[in-house]
Design a protein around this motif. Structure first.
Motif, PDB file in Angstrom:
ATOM      1  N   HIS A  49       0.818  -1.226   0.000  1.00  0.00           N
ATOM      2  CA  HIS A  49       0.000   0.000   0.000  1.00  0.00           C
ATOM      3  C   HIS A  49       0.847   1.269   0.000  1.00  0.00           C
ATOM      4  CE1 HIS A  49       0.060   1.037   4.383  1.00  0.00           C
ATOM      5  NE2 HIS A  49       0.171  -0.259   4.571  1.00  0.00           N
ATOM      6  N   TYR A  50       2.095   1.181   0.503  1.00  0.00           N
ATOM      7  CA  TYR A  50       2.950   2.370   0.448  1.00  0.00           C
ATOM      8  C   TYR A  50       3.165   2.756  -1.032  1.00  0.00           C
ATOM      9  CZ  TYR A  50       4.569   1.448   5.355  1.00  0.00           C
ATOM     10  OH  TYR A  50       4.678   1.232   6.714  1.00  0.00           O
ATOM     11  N   LEU A  51       3.298   1.735  -1.902  1.00  0.00           N
ATOM     12  CA  LEU A  51       3.538   2.010  -3.327  1.00  0.00           C
ATOM     13  C   LEU A  51       2.255   2.378  -4.062  1.00  0.00           C
ATOM     14  CD1 LEU A  51       6.181  -0.700  -4.316  1.00  0.00           C
ATOM     15  CD2 LEU A  51       6.533   1.701  -3.795  1.00  0.00           C
TER      16      LEU A  51
ATOM     17  N   LEU B  68      -1.498  -9.848  20.333  1.00  0.00           N
ATOM     18  CA  LEU B  68      -2.962  -9.798  20.242  1.00  0.00           C
ATOM     19  C   LEU B  68      -3.413  -8.384  19.877  1.00  0.00           C
ATOM     20  CD1 LEU B  68      -5.695 -11.226  20.694  1.00  0.00           C
ATOM     21  CD2 LEU B  68      -5.487 -10.663  23.130  1.00  0.00           C
ATOM     22  N   ARG B  69      -3.975  -8.257  18.669  1.00  0.00           N
ATOM     23  CA  ARG B  69      -4.367  -6.929  18.164  1.00  0.00           C
ATOM     24  C   ARG B  69      -5.856  -6.710  18.393  1.00  0.00           C
ATOM     25  NH1 ARG B  69      -1.574  -3.218  14.394  1.00  0.00           N
ATOM     26  NH2 ARG B  69      -3.139  -1.613  14.060  1.00  0.00           N
ATOM     27  N   ILE B  70      -6.200  -5.593  19.017  1.00  0.00           N
ATOM     28  CA  ILE B  70      -7.596  -5.438  19.462  1.00  0.00           C
ATOM     29  C   ILE B  70      -8.260  -4.138  18.996  1.00  0.00           C
ATOM     30  CG2 ILE B  70      -7.334  -6.949  21.488  1.00  0.00           C
ATOM     31  CD1 ILE B  70      -7.085  -4.321  23.155  1.00  0.00           C
TER      32      ILE B  70
ATOM     33  N   LYS C  34      -4.429   8.697  11.114  1.00  0.00           N
ATOM     34  CA  LYS C  34      -5.728   9.262  10.706  1.00  0.00           C
ATOM     35  C   LYS C  34      -6.278   8.304   9.676  1.00  0.00           C
ATOM     36  CE  LYS C  34      -5.555  14.286  10.958  1.00  0.00           C
ATOM     37  NZ  LYS C  34      -5.241  15.457  10.136  1.00  0.00           N
ATOM     38  N   ARG C  35      -7.153   7.419  10.126  1.00  0.00           N
ATOM     39  CA  ARG C  35      -7.683   6.396   9.220  1.00  0.00           C
ATOM     40  C   ARG C  35      -8.532   7.038   8.133  1.00  0.00           C
ATOM     41  NH1 ARG C  35      -4.476   2.112   9.930  1.00  0.00           N
ATOM     42  NH2 ARG C  35      -4.375   1.451  12.078  1.00  0.00           N
ATOM     43  N   ALA C  36      -8.399   6.481   6.920  1.00  0.00           N
ATOM     44  CA  ALA C  36      -9.246   6.864   5.782  1.00  0.00           C
ATOM     45  C   ALA C  36      -9.226   8.368   5.471  1.00  0.00           C
ATOM     46  CB  ALA C  36     -10.674   6.373   5.996  1.00  0.00           C
TER      47      ALA C  36
ATOM     48  N   TRP D  77       7.836   4.228  12.719  1.00  0.00           N
ATOM     49  CA  TRP D  77       6.625   3.597  12.193  1.00  0.00           C
ATOM     50  C   TRP D  77       6.159   4.258  10.899  1.00  0.00           C
ATOM     51  CZ3 TRP D  77       1.284   4.767  14.778  1.00  0.00           C
ATOM     52  CH2 TRP D  77       0.287   3.990  14.173  1.00  0.00           C
ATOM     53  N   TRP D  78       5.944   3.434   9.859  1.00  0.00           N
ATOM     54  CA  TRP D  78       5.186   3.811   8.662  1.00  0.00           C
ATOM     55  C   TRP D  78       5.784   5.044   7.977  1.00  0.00           C
ATOM     56  CZ3 TRP D  78      -0.858   3.620   9.564  1.00  0.00           C
ATOM     57  CH2 TRP D  78      -1.541   3.542   8.337  1.00  0.00           C
ATOM     58  N   PHE D  79       5.149   6.235   8.143  1.00  0.00           N
ATOM     59  CA  PHE D  79       5.664   7.419   7.435  1.00  0.00           C
ATOM     60  C   PHE D  79       6.973   7.937   8.033  1.00  0.00           C
ATOM     61  CE2 PHE D  79       0.917   7.616   7.436  1.00  0.00           C
ATOM     62  CZ  PHE D  79       0.743   7.152   6.137  1.00  0.00           C
TER      63      PHE D  79
ATOM     64  N   SER E  43       9.897  -3.752  11.551  1.00  0.00           N
ATOM     65  CA  SER E  43       9.798  -3.607  10.089  1.00  0.00           C
ATOM     66  C   SER E  43       8.409  -3.210   9.612  1.00  0.00           C
ATOM     67  CB  SER E  43      10.227  -4.893   9.378  1.00  0.00           C
ATOM     68  OG  SER E  43       9.201  -5.864   9.472  1.00  0.00           O
ATOM     69  N   ASP E  44       7.356  -3.631  10.336  1.00  0.00           N
ATOM     70  CA  ASP E  44       5.998  -3.442   9.836  1.00  0.00           C
ATOM     71  C   ASP E  44       5.785  -4.127   8.484  1.00  0.00           C
ATOM     72  OD1 ASP E  44       3.347  -2.346  10.226  1.00  0.00           O
ATOM     73  OD2 ASP E  44       4.345  -0.753  11.327  1.00  0.00           O
ATOM     74  N   ALA E  45       6.659  -5.088   8.161  1.00  0.00           N
ATOM     75  CA  ALA E  45       6.546  -5.762   6.860  1.00  0.00           C
ATOM     76  C   ALA E  45       5.165  -6.387   6.699  1.00  0.00           C
ATOM     77  CB  ALA E  45       7.620  -6.835   6.737  1.00  0.00           C
TER      78      ALA E  45
HETATM   79  O1  RAT Z   1       2.538   0.344   8.247  1.00  0.00           O
HETATM   80  C1  RAT Z   1       1.497  -0.161   7.835  1.00  0.00           C
HETATM   81  O2  RAT Z   1       1.496  -1.097   7.040  1.00  0.00           O
HETATM   82  C2  RAT Z   1       0.171   0.406   8.281  1.00  0.00           C
HETATM   83  O3  RAT Z   1      -0.772   0.108   7.340  1.00  0.00           O
HETATM   84  C3  RAT Z   1      -0.418  -0.154   9.513  1.00  0.00           C
HETATM   85  O4  RAT Z   1      -0.558  -1.522   9.380  1.00  0.00           O
HETATM   86  C4  RAT Z   1       0.188   0.020  10.815  1.00  0.00           C
HETATM   87  O5  RAT Z   1       1.490  -0.419  10.843  1.00  0.00           O
HETATM   88  C5  RAT Z   1      -0.629  -0.690  11.838  1.00  0.00           C
HETATM   89  O6  RAT Z   1      -0.182  -1.723  12.376  1.00  0.00           O
HETATM   90  O7  RAT Z   1      -1.747  -0.227  12.096  1.00  0.00           O
END
Ligand code: RAT
Ligand code: ZN
Length: 432
Positions: free
Chosen positions: A66-68, A186-188, A280-282, A343-345, A372-374
């Motif tokens: 999605h970054y690309l 665990l992601r909530i 900031k989602r969406a 993170w991310w950006f 990495s957030d891979a």
């Molecule tokens: O970095 C990302 O890929 C984002 O889309 C999110 O997944 C972020 O890292 C997250 O875990 O919410």
């Protein structure tokens, strides 16, 4: 070694001392240690291979990252819907053409694709996407995991495990033989950010919760849900990503759920609560997963949590560059706070360099500089190669500053320090 990035500090201009003239071998040694030390990657979106197609890998998944996607829409002029209606291969073709053929791939996410392909032994200069696809088609997933982990130098990969994910949940419910290279978190998010939609789901799954003004029993039942999933997946921490603008405490249901279910659960099981703050989602929903943005967070939230709940542990990363300094200062005040990752950006070289140096200067070695957030297995290769280089450069400068005072570090001390940065400090924090 090469000099640092745009924010790299330079040694003061003075006559070289004996220590300085012997810096080259020290720099080489530090670089060698950082480039080869095993790492625990504490946050990814990768999966144990038992999850089959949920574990993404290969050149097409690399290209439709999605970054690309968001970068390609800087150049593409087709409607968003049209793009999303295409197959993955056709989307990858468009992105390859826009970002690699029509323009030079200088962005960090583009460069990452090339670093990865190059490290895998592929010839990128031919610009031959069909040949790259053929190569990936001839790989097996198990061998590819081993290869990517070796190239990235990873000893462990943390997954992001959501009981709310309809593709992931049934795999856990059925059970499978775990691959011990993959650890769980665990992601909530849905529990805390969309309770009105989540409560009926919990009720369907057999937890006696009420969506309106919840009675005490609801929180006990949410705790039972968290306990069941913690045990089922063997979670090492509980995680949520919260929007810029999130406040705590308030009279909201989110505050109540955190105070009456999540924090007591984390205390009972000795688990850190990981907060990713500032999304900031969406911002542009038409870009789907690529459409999220960044906003400034109010870090009083974190202060309130750390001060109000000294028996809880908080792992934290913040998305806004402007929040990074305050996060470091807060970390100096609270032993139950552990910052992690760019993170991310912020996962771009100039900011990794800046943030890592800021943290080293304010926190010493008591943080985790990177994750990495891979989302695609192969990405661990570039994310870690790029970050390792920046971390090495920052450490070279820091040890050189120490050498100016006559303090010399042994190889064993450098290895100890790097081990802390690459998972040791995180492990200690989780165990404390
Ligand atoms: O970095 C990302 O890929 C984002 O889309 C999110 O997944 C972020 O890292 C997250 O875990 O919410
Ligand atoms: Zn993530």
């Amino acid at each position: 070694m090469a000099s640092g990035g745009v924010f790299a500090y330079r040694l003061p201009l003075m006559r070289p001392t004996r220590t300085e003239s012997s810096q080259a071998p020290l720099a080489k040694q530090i670089e060698e240690i950082v480039m080869s030390a095993p790492v625990t990657d504490i946050h990814t979106h990768l999966y144990d291979p038992a999850f089959k197609e949920l574990l993404l890998w290969g050149v097409d998944d690399l290209l439709v990252y999605h970054y690309l996607v968001s970068e390609s829409f800087r150049y593409l002029d087709l409607p968003y819907d049209r793009f999303w209606s295409l197959s993955k291969t056709a989307q990858a073709d468009l992105i390859w053409d826009a970002l690699f053929l029509q323009h030079s791939p200088v962005s960090e996410a583009c460069r990452g694709v090339l670093t990865t392909l190059h490290a895998l032994g592929l010839d990128v200069k031919k610009r031959d996407l069909p040949a790259l696809r053929r190569w990936f088609a001839s790989q097996t997933v198990d061998k590819h995991i081993t290869r990517c982990m070796e190239l990235a130098g990873l000893r462990k990969i943390f997954m992001t495990n959501s009981p709310f994910d309809d593709l992931e949940r049934p795999v856990w419910e059925k059970g499978f033989r775990r691959d011990d290279r993959f650890a769980t978190a665990l992601r909530i998010d849905p529990l805390l950010v969309s309770w009105p939609e989540t409560a009926p789901k919990l009720a369907r799954w057999g937890y006696k919760v009420e969506a309106g003004v919840p009675p005490r029993q609801t929180f006990d039942e949410v705790r039972r849900f968290l306990a069941d999933w913690t045990k089922r997946i063997g979670a090492r921490y509980v995680m949520v990503s919260l929007p810029a603008g999130f406040e705590f405490p308030t009279r909201s249901i989110t505050t109540q759920l955190i105070e009456q279910a999540v924090l007591p659960h984390c205390r009972e099981y000795g688990l850190p609560f990981a907060l990713m703050l500032g999304v900031k989602r969406a911002t542009n929903p038409q870009l789907q997963l690529a459409g999220d943005g960044v906003g400034l967070s109010n870090l009083n939230v974190l202060q309130n949590l750390c001060a109000g709940y000294p028996d809880n542990k908080f792992l934290t990363t913040v998305l806004a560059r402007e929040n990074q300094h305050e996060l470091c200062v807060l970390t100096r005040k609270f032993r139950n706070l552990h910052p992690f990752g760019c993170w991310w950006f912020t996962n771009v070289p100039c900011l990794i360099d800046e943030i890592t140096r800021l943290r080293l200067e304010l926190l010493g070695l008591s943080f985790t500089p990177q994750h990495s957030d891979a989302r695609v297995l192969d990405q661990i290769v570039y994310k870690w190669q790029h970050s390792r280089r920046l971390i090495a450069q920052a450490l070279v400068d820091k040890y050189a500053d120490l050498a100016q005072t006559g303090w010399q570090v042994s190889r064993a001390e450098i290895e100890r320090d790097v081990n802390d940065l690459f998972g040791g400090a995180f492990d200690r924090f989780c165990r404390s």
